[in-house]
Design an enzyme around this catalytic site. Sequence first.
Site, PDB file in Angstrom:
ATOM      1  CG  HIS A  77      -2.028  -1.022   1.105  1.00 28.52           C
ATOM      2  ND1 HIS A  77      -3.149  -0.987   1.912  1.00 28.52           N
ATOM      3  CD2 HIS A  77      -2.176  -2.096   0.280  1.00 28.52           C
ATOM      4  CE1 HIS A  77      -3.941  -1.995   1.580  1.00 28.52           C
ATOM      5  NE2 HIS A  77      -3.375  -2.701   0.605  1.00 28.52           N
ATOM      6  CD  GLU A  79      -2.197   4.188   2.922  1.00 27.66           C
ATOM      7  OE1 GLU A  79      -1.749   3.402   2.054  1.00 27.66           O
ATOM      8  OE2 GLU A  79      -3.406   4.279   3.166  1.00 27.66           O
ATOM      9  CB  CYS A 103      -6.182  -0.775   4.885  1.00 28.76           C
ATOM     10  SG  CYS A 103      -4.457  -1.305   5.038  1.00 28.76           S
ATOM     11  CB  CYS A 106      -1.687   1.443   6.037  1.00 26.17           C
ATOM     12  SG  CYS A 106      -1.101   0.631   4.541  1.00 26.17           S
TER      13      CYS A 106
HETATM   14  N1  5HC Z   1      -5.489   3.217   1.861  1.00 28.15           N
HETATM   15  C1  5HC Z   1      -5.186   2.398   0.859  1.00 28.15           C
HETATM   16  N2  5HC Z   1      -3.945   2.459   0.299  1.00 28.15           N
HETATM   17  C2  5HC Z   1      -3.628   1.649  -0.740  1.00 28.15           C
HETATM   18  O1  5HC Z   1      -2.515   1.732  -1.254  1.00 28.15           O
HETATM   19  N3  5HC Z   1      -4.563   0.747  -1.216  1.00 28.15           N
HETATM   20  C3  5HC Z   1      -4.260  -0.035  -2.414  1.00 28.15           C
HETATM   21  C4  5HC Z   1      -4.326  -1.511  -2.360  1.00 28.15           C
HETATM   22  C5  5HC Z   1      -4.775  -1.866  -3.765  1.00 28.15           C
HETATM   23  O2  5HC Z   1      -3.686  -1.771  -4.679  1.00 28.15           O
HETATM   24  C6  5HC Z   1      -5.747  -0.750  -4.071  1.00 28.15           C
HETATM   25  C7  5HC Z   1      -7.183  -1.041  -3.655  1.00 28.15           C
HETATM   26  O3  5HC Z   1      -7.774  -1.779  -4.675  1.00 28.15           O
HETATM   27  P1  5HC Z   1      -9.333  -1.923  -4.852  1.00 28.15           P
HETATM   28  O4  5HC Z   1      -9.805  -2.886  -3.790  1.00 28.15           O
HETATM   29  O5  5HC Z   1      -9.941  -0.540  -4.671  1.00 28.15           O
HETATM   30  O6  5HC Z   1      -9.493  -2.460  -6.244  1.00 28.15           O
HETATM   31  O7  5HC Z   1      -5.260   0.345  -3.358  1.00 28.15           O
HETATM   32  C8  5HC Z   1      -5.788   0.663  -0.671  1.00 28.15           C
HETATM   33  C9  5HC Z   1      -6.151   1.460   0.353  1.00 28.15           C
HETATM   34  C10 5HC Z   1      -7.510   1.371   0.952  1.00 28.15           C
HETATM   35  O8  5HC Z   1      -7.499   1.059   2.267  1.00 28.15           O
HETATM   36 ZN    ZN Z   2      -3.057  -0.157   3.695  1.00 35.45          ZN
END
Ligand code: 5HC
Ligand code: ZN
Length: 159
Positions: A77, A79, A103, A106
Amino acid sequence: MKRTDYINWDEYFMGIALLTAMRSKDPSSQVGACIVSPENKILSLGYNGMPIGCDDDAMPWDREGEPLDTKYMYVCHAELNAILNSAHNNLKGARVYVTLFPCNECAKAIIQSGISEVVYYGDKYHDSDSSVAARFMFKKAGVRLTPYTPSGRRTELEL
Ligand SMILES: Nc1nc(=O)n([C@H]2C[C@H](O)[C@@H](COP(=O)(O)O)O2)cc1CO
Ligand SMILES: [Zn+2]
């Protein structure tokens, strides 16, 4: 007389997070994170992507299917990448600008790194267990949660 239509700090750091997100290969969610010191110095940047050495073209980007055939098993992710990319910087009291609310995984890393404020743009998974758990931990840990207020300023870059 100085010019007055310069971008403010929040626009600047969220703008950089949005630009950083444009590096993501994820077809559905491109996320960017920008970590900033209390003195408004940029400490680190990150976007969601596959771990180093894991060829983007060889990894799955699907959301559904067998768990091992989805991106969720592998993607790092934004973060977490930003925190890991800042290994030599002290993040105590820093704030992180994220284009999407963090999430639960993170959230743990943000709390442990000493970051004290999360400024977030999107919150499309607000009602998911992951977001509920993240908010629960942030509250316990005293991490401030600030929704970003878009200024409405639009900008175009010729790249
Ligand atoms: N805060 C976040 N930072 C992130 O980098 N992500 C990333 C993980 C996945 O590569 C994508 C989410 O994919 P999707 O479930 O919307 O197809 O975004 C997701 C979240 C959400 O919690
Ligand atoms: Zn995350």
